[in-house]
Design an enzyme around this catalytic site. Structure first.
Site, PDB file in Angstrom:
ATOM      1  N   ASP A 357     -83.592  41.402  38.434  1.00  0.00           N
ATOM      2  CA  ASP A 357     -82.965  40.720  37.297  1.00  0.00           C
ATOM      3  C   ASP A 357     -83.581  39.339  37.070  1.00  0.00           C
ATOM      4  OD1 ASP A 357     -81.831  40.086  39.851  1.00  0.00           O
ATOM      5  OD2 ASP A 357     -80.290  38.914  38.826  1.00  0.00           O
ATOM      6  N   GLU A 358     -83.545  38.916  35.853  1.00  0.00           N
ATOM      7  CA  GLU A 358     -83.802  37.519  35.478  1.00  0.00           C
ATOM      8  C   GLU A 358     -85.090  36.939  36.072  1.00  0.00           C
ATOM      9  OE1 GLU A 358     -79.175  36.158  34.997  1.00  0.00           O
ATOM     10  OE2 GLU A 358     -80.043  36.115  36.990  1.00  0.00           O
ATOM     11  N   ALA A 359     -86.133  37.761  36.144  1.00  0.00           N
ATOM     12  CA  ALA A 359     -87.424  37.234  36.616  1.00  0.00           C
ATOM     13  C   ALA A 359     -88.157  36.711  35.372  1.00  0.00           C
ATOM     14  CB  ALA A 359     -88.199  38.333  37.321  1.00  0.00           C
TER      15      ALA A 359
END
Ligand code: TNX
Length: 552
Positions: A357-359
């Protein structure tokens, strides 16, 4: 306790439904949380003094598949009752667990014995061999002659025991002896889960929680027939699992947490203890190593993994998406392979969660290429990969599972990944996220996915939630508790109760029985049980909790 009526959830702004828009707010003040929790505890203590209402056979959470009451067949558990169990080690273990549950409050000896065909004989029988209810189902019969639980597996017996427990007066949850008539309502229950995967997640990275707190969360899961505990073990603020091949991850990366507290990490023995305790309760641990983003703590420990090899500062804030391991560096894959191999070896369950997530700083092919390579590493370890739904655009890997945490029920990339063979665990942010506030005045929590009162936690259908995803692709549900604002066992419980039982019912009970009006009544009866067990909970105004005396 919330004195103000719970507000309707705020409508979600579609512009804020994507992962790129997440902004975790500042950590709320600690004082109001402590004050509210103290009020809740005082109020809950009052519940113990309220006259107990008789339990009805249908007063069970999650709602069983089929309930047939027989008011002529109530059973009074006698002081000399025995627990008779099939001659099987796993079944005997369930018998001992039942005895351990009942002994403190009843004060009865409740000896556990085995027999080839156990019969209640004026007590309780737990019988293996009822093979028609699947791997987790059970049948429970209460007659004047006693209680019989039958199942095909020890897991089924264990779930039946959780139901049996809820059929006794609430005082059965007391840790000390209570003078009570231990009556169970007569009739039969046949029950089995709707979904095979029913879970909760605890983020031990933003705030670290000691092993004992995690074990207590396992107990909460077991009570509501959840069978997976997802541990979010690593994030920017802390690395919480010892890895022998990269020791500084824990000893250096484990220092600190949101707000600047000391943090900590689980030794291999600690982690094994959690896994074993969960397994005894028929719960599978799903470990998450969040990659390639959410890795600041790893970079602090090993600057060689950081882009340009420069160690970042420790991070104790609540922003997301700034850190990453370099997908172009071979050293990154040494790190990932070593870490995942050690975690896999410590984990008997089939799953390895790789985050994803959220990279925000690893985009396009760099991201999908990284995920595909990590998926191959997981497969090579004999595990099945799980990732947040951001990994959807990466190529398919056998059996892979995406954990959906979006808020708008429509994501073509996820639907396409499902068409290519992925399965889904549903954790919609605006229904299942236990870190969202209940109401505007909730002392802790976020609101980026909206406010989640008990009804919102309950009123959605995992089988038909995502456009273009058939029910057969849905493995089940999971309620995640992120802990940026959650700092203690009492605060964990306050966010879990009563929303965790709502999610548990969505995972277990048949869709046809879904009914908010009935659920809130059944939930109300659970409040006295939580009070007796010393569990903190939010006395939501949506739930008709029994009246408590003003002057106990
Ligand atoms: C989003 S949901 C995150 C977490 C935060 C959470 C706070 C997801 C996969 N990532 O990093 O803790 O929001 O609600």
């Amino acid at each position: 306790m919330s004195a103000t009526p719970t507000a309707a959830p705020e409508p979600l702004d579609p512009a804020h439904s994507g992962p790129g828009d997440l902004v975790a707010g500042p950590v709320p003040l600690r004082e109001p949380a402590a004050a509210e929790l103290a009020r809740v505890a005082a109020r809950a203590a009052g519940d113990l003094l309220a006259p107990p209402a008789p339990v009805r056979l249908g007063d069970v959470v999650p709602a069983p598949e089929r309930v047939v009451p027989d008011p002529t067949a109530d059973f009074l558990l006698p002081a000399d009752a025995a627990i008779r169990v099939s001659a099987d080690p796993a079944a005997l273990a369930v018998g001992e667990q039942l005895a351990a549950l009942l002994r403190p409050a009843t004060g009865y000896p409740l000896p556990v014995t085995d027999a080839p065909r156990p019969e209640p004989a004026g007590g309780i029988a737990l019988a293996l061999g009822d093979d028609d209810l699947g791997p987790e189902g059970y049948r429970l019969d209460v007659t004047a002659a006693g209680v019989r639980v039958g199942a095909a597996t020890a897991a089924g017996l264990f779930h039946g025991v959780q139901t049996l427990r809820q059929l006794l007066p609430a005082a059965v949850e007391s840790a000390t002896q209570v003078a009570e008539r231990w009556v169970l309502p007569g009739g039969s229950i046949t029950d089995r889960p709707r979904f095979g995967y029913r879970g909760a997640m605890l983020d031990v990275a933003r705030h670290f929680f000691p092993v004992e707190d995690v074990l207590r969360v396992v107990d909460h899961l077991a009570r509501y027939k959840l069978n997976h505990l997802h541990l979010h073990l690593t994030d920017d603020q802390g690395w919480r699992i010892a890895v022998d091949s990269w020791p500084r991850l824990a000893t250096v990366g484990g220092v600190g947490e949101v707000g600047g507290g000391p943090g900590g990490y689980y030794t291999r023995a600690d982690y094994r203890r959690i896994v074993a305790y969960a397994a005894e309760r028929h719960i599978t641990v799903v470990p998450e190593i969040d990659l390639p983003g959410h890795t600041n703590s790893a970079l602090v420990a090993y600057p060689e993994l950081a882009p340009h090899g420069i160690a970042p500062a420790r991070y104790t804030g609540t922003e997301v998406g700034f850190s990453y391991v370099d997908p172009a560096s071979e050293r990154t894959y040494d790190f990932v392979s070593d870490v995942l191999a050690e975690v896999a070896a410590l984990t008997p369950g089939p799953w390895l969660h790789i985050g994803g997530d959220e990279a925000f700083k690893v985009k396009g092919e760099a991201y999908t290429g990284f995920v595909e390579r990590v998926q191959r590493i997981v497969a090579g370890l004999g595990k099945t990969v799980v990732g947040w739904h951001q990994i959807a655009p990466a190529g398919h890997a056998d059996g892979r599972v995406l954990q959906w945490w979006g808020t708008n029920g429509d994501d073509p990339a996820t639907a396409e990944a499902v068409r290519r063979g992925a399965r889904l665990v549903l954790s919609p942010g605006n229904h299942a996220y236990l870190d969202m506030k209940y109401a505007p005045d909730t002392p802790i929590g976020h609101d980026w996915a909206g406010l989640i009162d008990v009804r919102r936690a309950y009123d959605w259908d995992p089988g038909a939630h995502l456009a273009g995803v058939p029910a057969e692709a849905v493995l089940g549900v999971e309620a995640p508790l992120w802990t940026e604002s959650v700092t203690s066992r009492a605060e964990i419980e306050f966010m879990l109760f009563p929303r965790l039982p709502a999610c548990a019912e969505l995972g277990w009970s048949p869709r046809t029985g879904h009914d908010w009006a009935g659920f809130r009544e059944r939930l109300a009866a659970q409040g006295a049980r939580w009070a007796a067990a010393g569990i903190h909970y939010h006395r939501s105004v949506e739930v008709p909790w029994p009246a408590t005396p003003l002057h106990p």
